[in-house]
Design an enzyme around this catalytic site. Sequence first.
Site, PDB file in Angstrom:
ATOM      1  N   ASP A  51      -2.681  10.669  15.228  1.00 13.17           N
ATOM      2  CA  ASP A  51      -3.295  10.242  13.972  1.00 13.17           C
ATOM      3  C   ASP A  51      -3.929   8.857  14.114  1.00 13.17           C
ATOM      4  OD1 ASP A  51      -4.129  10.534  11.380  1.00 13.17           O
ATOM      5  OD2 ASP A  51      -2.220   9.936  10.480  1.00 13.17           O
TER       6      ASP A  51
ATOM      7  N   VAL B  49       4.740   1.030   0.861  1.00 11.52           N
ATOM      8  CA  VAL B  49       5.109  -0.024   1.801  1.00 11.52           C
ATOM      9  C   VAL B  49       5.095  -1.359   1.069  1.00 11.52           C
ATOM     10  CG1 VAL B  49       4.502  -1.137   3.959  1.00 11.52           C
ATOM     11  CG2 VAL B  49       4.071   1.289   3.656  1.00 11.52           C
TER      12      VAL B  49
ATOM     13  N   GLY C 198       0.837  -1.193   0.000  1.00 14.46           N
ATOM     14  CA  GLY C 198       0.000   0.000   0.000  1.00 14.46           C
ATOM     15  C   GLY C 198       0.867   1.236   0.000  1.00 14.46           C
ATOM     16  N   GLU C 199       0.198   2.328   0.077  1.00 13.84           N
ATOM     17  CA  GLU C 199       0.905   3.603   0.043  1.00 13.84           C
ATOM     18  C   GLU C 199       0.627   4.299   1.362  1.00 13.84           C
ATOM     19  OE1 GLU C 199       3.410   5.999  -2.228  1.00 13.84           O
ATOM     20  OE2 GLU C 199       2.349   4.314  -3.143  1.00 13.84           O
ATOM     21  N   GLY C 200       1.631   4.463   2.166  1.00 16.66           N
ATOM     22  CA  GLY C 200       1.414   5.134   3.444  1.00 16.66           C
ATOM     23  C   GLY C 200       1.640   6.622   3.310  1.00 16.66           C
ATOM     24  N   GLY C 201       1.478   7.314   4.404  1.00 19.60           N
ATOM     25  CA  GLY C 201       1.621   8.756   4.381  1.00 19.60           C
ATOM     26  C   GLY C 201       2.991   9.214   3.903  1.00 19.60           C
ATOM     27  N   PHE C 202       4.023   8.447   4.193  1.00 20.69           N
ATOM     28  CA  PHE C 202       5.366   8.911   3.873  1.00 20.69           C
ATOM     29  C   PHE C 202       6.035   8.115   2.756  1.00 20.69           C
ATOM     30  CE2 PHE C 202       4.422  10.424   8.061  1.00 20.69           C
ATOM     31  CZ  PHE C 202       4.946  11.706   8.081  1.00 20.69           C
TER      32      PHE C 202
ATOM     33  N   LYS D 279       8.952   0.094   4.566  1.00 24.33           N
ATOM     34  CA  LYS D 279       8.434   1.387   4.145  1.00 24.33           C
ATOM     35  C   LYS D 279       9.572   2.202   3.551  1.00 24.33           C
ATOM     36  CE  LYS D 279       5.496   4.916   6.065  1.00 24.33           C
ATOM     37  NZ  LYS D 279       4.579   5.056   7.192  1.00 24.33           N
TER      38      LYS D 279
END
Length: 652
Positions: free
Chosen positions: A470, A359, A352-356, A373
Amino acid sequence: MISVPLFLALVPLAAGELLAQFCGNGINFTANGTYQSNLASLAATLPSNVSSSPNLFATATAGGAPDTVYALALCRGDVTSATACGDCVAASFQNASRTCPMDRSATIFYDDCLLRFSGDGGFLAPPNITENATLFQYWNQENILGDAGVVAGNVRELLNETARAAATTARRFATGFMDASSVSIPTLYSLTQCTPDLTSGDCLACLRRLIDMMNSTTSVRVGGRILVLRCNLRFEKFVFYSGEPTLRVTPPGSSPAPDPITPIKRNKSKSVVIAAIVSPVAAVALCLIVCYCFRSRRFREGKRLQKRRSRRFQGEDELVWEMEGEISEFSVFDFHQVLVATDNFSEEKKLGEGGFGPVYKGLLSEGLEIAVKRLASHSGQGFIEFKNEVQLIAKLQHRNLVRLLGCCSQGEEKILVYEYLPNKSLDFYIFDAKRTALLDWNKRLAIIEGIAQGLLYLHKHSRLRVIHRDLKPSNILLDSEMNPKISDFGLAKIFSSNSNEGTTRRVAGTYGYMAPEYASEGHFSPKSDVFSFGVIILEIISGKRNASVHQCEDFINLLGYAWKLFAEERWLELVDASVVPNCQSSCMMRCINIALLCVQENAIDRPTMSDVVAMLTSESMVLDEPKHPAYFHVRVTNHDESSTYGTSSAKM
Ligand SMILES: *[C@@H]1O[C@H](CO)[C@@H](O)[C@H](O)[C@H]1NC(C)=O
Ligand SMILES: *[C@@H]1O[C@H](CO)[C@@H](O)[C@H](O)[C@H]1NC(C)=O
Ligand SMILES: *[C@@H]1O[C@H](CO)[C@@H](O)[C@H](O)[C@H]1NC(C)=O
Ligand SMILES: *[C@@H]1O[C@H](CO)[C@@H](O)[C@H](O)[C@H]1NC(C)=O
Ligand SMILES: *[C@@H]1O[C@H](CO)[C@@H](O)[C@H](O)[C@H]1NC(C)=O
Ligand SMILES: *[C@@H]1O[C@H](CO)[C@@H](O)[C@H](O)[C@H]1NC(C)=O
Ligand SMILES: *[C@@H]1O[C@H](CO)[C@@H](O)[C@H](O)[C@H]1NC(C)=O
Ligand SMILES: *[C@@H]1O[C@H](CO)[C@@H](O)[C@H](O)[C@H]1NC(C)=O
């Protein structure tokens, strides 16, 4: 792979790391005899006697000759929880009965305590401070970079002074540190302790003998420990003890006498926020520094990651060995290793795509699955700050927090490695029409309780004070048994122990989960996390997103809807249809009540996480009536659905 030892925090029944065991000389007691029952009675009472003693020390005898059993137990001076101390001593007895079965004597060293018992009371009085029978040394394999003479001089000086401090306190325990950054040597932290029944002189002599055992090789290592029954010392490049150090030692040749009781975080100025934002970016930058810094080992109970335990010691005539540094809690990975683990960051491995950053799932050659990540950017803090911060992050350990296993950096690449959790994140289940049925009421409740425990740890029981900022279902990952693990500390704030709130001009987080005072004024505190937690409870119970309005009658958001249903005693209507059949309605009502207390508009009205845990665990506790929630009439939209690496259903 270089390993960084991490510190255990409040894991119930954990005794810390088992360091060494010395069984007796194979002189056995007879099964079911008097000796055995004397030993059992010691095992039953000594733990609480030790933990209730102000010095965390006790000696004891049980029974009459020839079956008298003599024992001595001591907890490490910074173990402040009586339970942890007692548990450690109890674990030592248990361990002795397993690893030295039937043996009349045994010595066990755990990280948090030590125990010796024997049918021969000679070890009690007079204390033998020169014996080698229980000598145990463990040296980190890495060397401190720098002039070997200077380094060794610093290490010895630090230990000398810490030994002197221990000898002069009634508890015979001291911790210290030395900041030698002026000569480019990392800050070193030290601990010394003697059994408090030693005289001051004997304690000093005992510790000096250990210091003198260090030779030119071991005195430049980045960490090490030497233990005998009567005294022990340890030094590391990271803070491994809790509480403020007793002593600050100045490097030899710089300025005069040691300066007592100086807080470690002296560089961090007056600001309450010690380590501002611990972003993954910062963590990685820290890793750069840590890469060549640490190498040691530490493990926790029952971790898959742990590969081998310390070698066992049988017989009192063997002496010293160096333990391998192979057990890692935190590792610095080699970039090549990460490439291999993730098939060169292949799309198939992407979780997936995390905030930073994205991953990936990875597989290490040892068969360990990891989540990798890959961060995009880089932050430019100073060496010391970064080092401190990585140490801080590394210290956050709780079974309801996702674990950062390590990091890696090469050139522009900054990578964080987490434990891999197979079951994705909470939003993947609760918001999905089919998968929601996998979570019955008890599972949901267990998840709520787990998140509460993780948060309580962050707010209160960890060595730091952390506000997550968060919290949302996509940041709650689930392990193979559906235990929740809070993840993504990208926005977390860390505080010194006596302060826990702040204000930021850069409000970051996820709409729908942000407390009103934070969203509007940037004011955050543990109570703002409590708010997010309340939203999560309501989402878990209802299977609805706070942000999705259409399912909530004429209500604009879930909070207002839940509050109205609750007030009208129609709360059963809130509960996800797939869970109703297997729950007692009163327990659901309590849960909704607790959630509504958490999302109250005024932070001051909201419970603390300790209150929440108490309310969740004690059914007899009377709950307050919730005042109306925040955003009672505000439309909430979801701007951001990022997660550490938990893939939300939207991303699948
Ligand atoms: C003592 O007991 C242990 C465990 O029962 C056994 O393995 C060992 O051989 C015994 N030692 C002696 C000297 O009898
Ligand atoms: C000791 O007691 C246990 C439990 O009562 C029993 O199972 C065992 O056979 C006994 N052993 C001996 C040697 O008497
Ligand atoms: C523990 O303390 C109690 C009360 O002081 C005492 O009676 C008992 O003998 C102690 N037990 C041991 C094993 O020292
Ligand atoms: C006792 O030591 C053994 C061997 O090192 C270890 O496997 C076991 O987990 C320990 N038991 C406890 C209760 O700590
Ligand atoms: C202490 O132990 C050492 C080494 O085991 C031994 O040589 C010495 O005699 C012991 N001293 C006393 C006072 O028991
Ligand atoms: C104890 O061990 C140390 C270090 O290995 C050694 O220097 C010393 O001679 C030993 N003492 C005795 C009494 O064996
Ligand atoms: C540490 O103390 C010992 C004993 O007093 C002394 O011989 C040694 O020089 C001291 N070392 C340092 C580095 O101060
Ligand atoms: C230094 O001490 C360690 C541990 O006692 C030992 O293994 C090593 O051989 C010693 N090295 C030297 C150079 O004496």
